[in-house]
Design a protein around this motif. Structure first.
Motif, mmCIF file in Angstrom:
data_model
loop_
_atom_site.group_PDB
_atom_site.id
_atom_site.type_symbol
_atom_site.label_atom_id
_atom_site.label_comp_id
_atom_site.label_asym_id
_atom_site.label_seq_id
_atom_site.Cartn_x
_atom_site.Cartn_y
_atom_site.Cartn_z
ATOM 1 N N VAL A 1 -1.051 -51.455 6.906
ATOM 2 C CA VAL A 1 -1.318 -50.998 5.547
ATOM 3 C C VAL A 1 -0.238 -50.034 5.055
ATOM 4 O O VAL A 1 0.253 -50.154 3.925
ATOM 5 C CB VAL A 1 -2.703 -50.320 5.475
ATOM 6 C CG1 VAL A 1 -2.876 -49.582 4.156
ATOM 7 C CG2 VAL A 1 -3.801 -51.356 5.643
ATOM 8 N N MET A 2 0.147 -49.090 5.905
ATOM 9 C CA MET A 2 1.153 -48.118 5.480
ATOM 10 C C MET A 2 2.476 -48.815 5.159
ATOM 11 O O MET A 2 3.119 -48.523 4.135
ATOM 12 C CB MET A 2 1.375 -47.064 6.565
ATOM 13 C CG MET A 2 2.424 -46.024 6.163
ATOM 14 S SD MET A 2 2.691 -44.790 7.447
ATOM 15 C CE MET A 2 4.016 -43.826 6.704
ATOM 16 N N ALA A 3 2.874 -49.744 6.023
ATOM 17 C CA ALA A 3 4.127 -50.463 5.791
ATOM 18 C C ALA A 3 4.080 -51.222 4.472
ATOM 19 O O ALA A 3 5.031 -51.183 3.668
ATOM 20 C CB ALA A 3 4.398 -51.428 6.946
ATOM 21 N N ILE A 4 2.958 -51.894 4.218
ATOM 22 C CA ILE A 4 2.820 -52.673 2.986
ATOM 23 C C ILE A 4 2.832 -51.761 1.766
ATOM 24 O O ILE A 4 3.512 -52.039 0.763
ATOM 25 C CB ILE A 4 1.528 -53.513 3.030
ATOM 26 C CG1 ILE A 4 1.663 -54.623 4.061
ATOM 27 C CG2 ILE A 4 1.215 -54.106 1.654
ATOM 28 C CD1 ILE A 4 0.388 -55.408 4.298
ATOM 29 N N ASN A 5 2.083 -50.669 1.814
ATOM 30 C CA ASN A 5 2.004 -49.764 0.664
ATOM 31 C C ASN A 5 3.359 -49.188 0.280
ATOM 32 O O ASN A 5 3.720 -49.121 -0.904
ATOM 33 C CB ASN A 5 1.030 -48.620 0.964
ATOM 34 C CG ASN A 5 -0.420 -49.023 0.787
ATOM 35 O OD1 ASN A 5 -0.719 -50.061 0.217
ATOM 36 N ND2 ASN A 5 -1.330 -48.207 1.284
ATOM 37 N N VAL A 6 4.109 -48.743 1.269
ATOM 38 C CA VAL A 6 5.410 -48.129 0.981
ATOM 39 C C VAL A 6 6.406 -49.169 0.488
ATOM 40 O O VAL A 6 7.092 -48.972 -0.524
ATOM 41 C CB VAL A 6 5.953 -47.408 2.231
ATOM 42 C CG1 VAL A 6 7.381 -46.920 1.992
ATOM 43 C CG2 VAL A 6 5.054 -46.232 2.603
ATOM 44 N N VAL A 7 6.472 -50.297 1.174
ATOM 45 C CA VAL A 7 7.461 -51.322 0.826
ATOM 46 C C VAL A 7 7.182 -51.921 -0.551
ATOM 47 O O VAL A 7 8.104 -52.145 -1.337
ATOM 48 C CB VAL A 7 7.513 -52.420 1.910
ATOM 49 C CG1 VAL A 7 8.421 -53.570 1.463
ATOM 50 C CG2 VAL A 7 8.025 -51.844 3.221
#
Length: 448
Positions: free
Chosen positions: A238-244
């Motif tokens: 989730v964190m990777a998706i949100n930031v990217v």
């Protein structure tokens, strides 16, 4: 007794997809508007806040997973707090989740669904009917068994990743990349320290949902092993998706323009793929929000179900239907969510739920340290790494959210938070009434 009746048929795939499905919902598509409005159309602090909130959530997940694995019972956080602090505070947690957090969050998500559907169909009058209708539909679907609900969650999670991947990939390919990403931090005249708390609370809604998979621990095949993997693995994704994806948004449009649209993903998709492509992405957003709503109405009703089995809520909520799920509790929560949705206030509902839940998250984080001292021999299939540093970071994060919303974020936020406190405290007289003529519960309370 409850775990003998509930079907243990949820594996790591359903649990992982529940975490990702519940977290990646409306927030990743809708909250950027609130973020860049707060920053005055500047990108820098917004991107930093997405990263900070992600780190806060991962440390929270790493911490809470220890309790989830050590106490793998249906009921989730309510049961953890009961085990650590006693029955009264445990009930208050469950009460807050039953009448405030789950229905308010589900209502906020449904309002987003209604708004997005109305945009897709070009008919603003459909916002409220679609909001109420999707809640009732998902509520009914969740009465057909946890296996059915888990399947819906897995399918919707896979489907929602498609538009996310398309926006990320083609955003970087077709976007100009000329828009600033890290500067300025905020617009002229805005204090970074003055808005960071509001930014984090807004973004934490986009990260929330991770702990609620613990509520279905009693229906998991191997909770001690799979639950921590689901929480930690899901949050990392989730964190990777949100930031990217936020970087991809900025690659296509400047933050000042993103702040003008309720659904930045839709306008970005339209810029990338044209009007038809934008509509297709809108459909993907609807699928995403639908899966998010399903996750909340899958896990939420297990709270009043457990409270009813403890005889502190009416017995009707503790009954299972022929599919082995608490249908009465599910339909009750769906109706309550629909009532909340009548407000049509997405940000008010989401802010209210975030304040309430983070107050009890903080108690859970503190509970990890408390349990290490009071029950050192408790079986812990998973232990939080870098103890006690990670739990302390989580506790500080939780205290910051609570204190900021109550005292630092302005009169409106303070009033919303105070309303959450009042709704939660109403649970105390309810608990006293439900235990008044039950000597066995009163004795347990004295012992606690």
């Amino acid at each position: 007794m409850e775990n003998k009746q509930l079907q243990k048929n949820l594996g790591i795939a359903a649990a992982l997809s529940t975490v990702v499905g519940m977290v990646i919902g409306g927030g990743v598509f809708f909250k950027p508007q609130a973020v860049y409005t707060l920053t005055g159309g500047a990108p820098g602090l917004g991107i930093l806040a997405w990263i900070i909130a992600g780190i806060m959530t991962i440390t929270a997940g790493l911490t809470a997973a220890e309790v989830s694995a050590a106490i793998p019972k249906t009921g989730g956080m309510m049961v953890y707090i009961e085990e650590i602090y006693g029955k009264k505070l445990g009930f208050l947690t469950g009460w807050m989740q039953t009448v405030l957090f789950f229905p308010a969050t589900a209502a906020a998500i449904a309002v987003m669904f209604g708004q997005q559907a109305a945009i897709l169909l070009n008919n603003p009058s459909l916002v409220m009917p679609m909001s109420i209708g999707v809640i009732l539909l998902v509520g009914i679907l969740n009465t057909f068994g946890s296996k059915t609900s888990g399947t819906i969650q897995t399918v919707s999670t896979v489907c929602k990743l498609i538009p996310l991947v398309l926006i990320i990939v083609f955003g970087f390919i077709k976007g100009s990349g000329d828009n600033p990403v890290m500067s300025p931090l905020v617009a002229e005249g805005i204090s970074p320290m003055g808005i960071i708390g509001q930014l984090l609370v807004a973004i934490l809604f986009a990260y929330d949902g991770w702990i609620n998979v613990g509520a279905i621990a009693g229906e998991m095949k191997n909770p001690g092993k799979d639950l921590p993997k689901a929480i930690i693995g899901g949050l990392s994704i989730v964190m990777a998706i949100n930031v990217v994806i936020n970087l991809a948004y900025l690659w296509v449009l400047p933050a000042s323009e993103l702040a003008q649209y309720a659904s930045p993903a839709s306008i970005v998709a339209e810029k990338i793929f044209g009007p038809v492509g934008g509509k297709l992405i809108n459909v993907g957003i609807l699928v995403s929000v639908f899966g998010c709503l399903n996750g909340y109405l899958l896990t939420g009703p297990r709270i009043p179900y457990t409270l009813a089995n403890q005889k502190v809520l009416p017995a009707m909520f503790g009954k299972l239907n022929k599919h082995g799920v608490p249908a009465n509790a599910t339909l009750f929560m769906a109706v309550l969510s629909a009532i909340y949705a009548l407000s049509g206030q997405f940000n008010l509902l989401s802010d209210l739920s975030m304040f309430a839940i983070w107050a009890f998250y903080t108690l859970t984080f503190i509970g990890v340290i408390k349990l290490r001292k009071t029950q050192p021999d408790l079986k812990r299939p998973y232990k939080v790494p870098f103890y006690p540093v990670i739990p302390i970071i989580s506790i500080c994060s939780g205290l910051f959210v609570v204190i900021d919303q109550l005292f630092l974020a302005g009169m409106k936020s303070s009033m919303i938070s105070l309303g959450g406190v009042i709704i939660t405290l109403i649970g105390l007289p309810v608990y006293s009434f439900m235990t008044k003529n039950k000597p066995e519960l009163q004795e347990e309370n004295k012992a606690a």
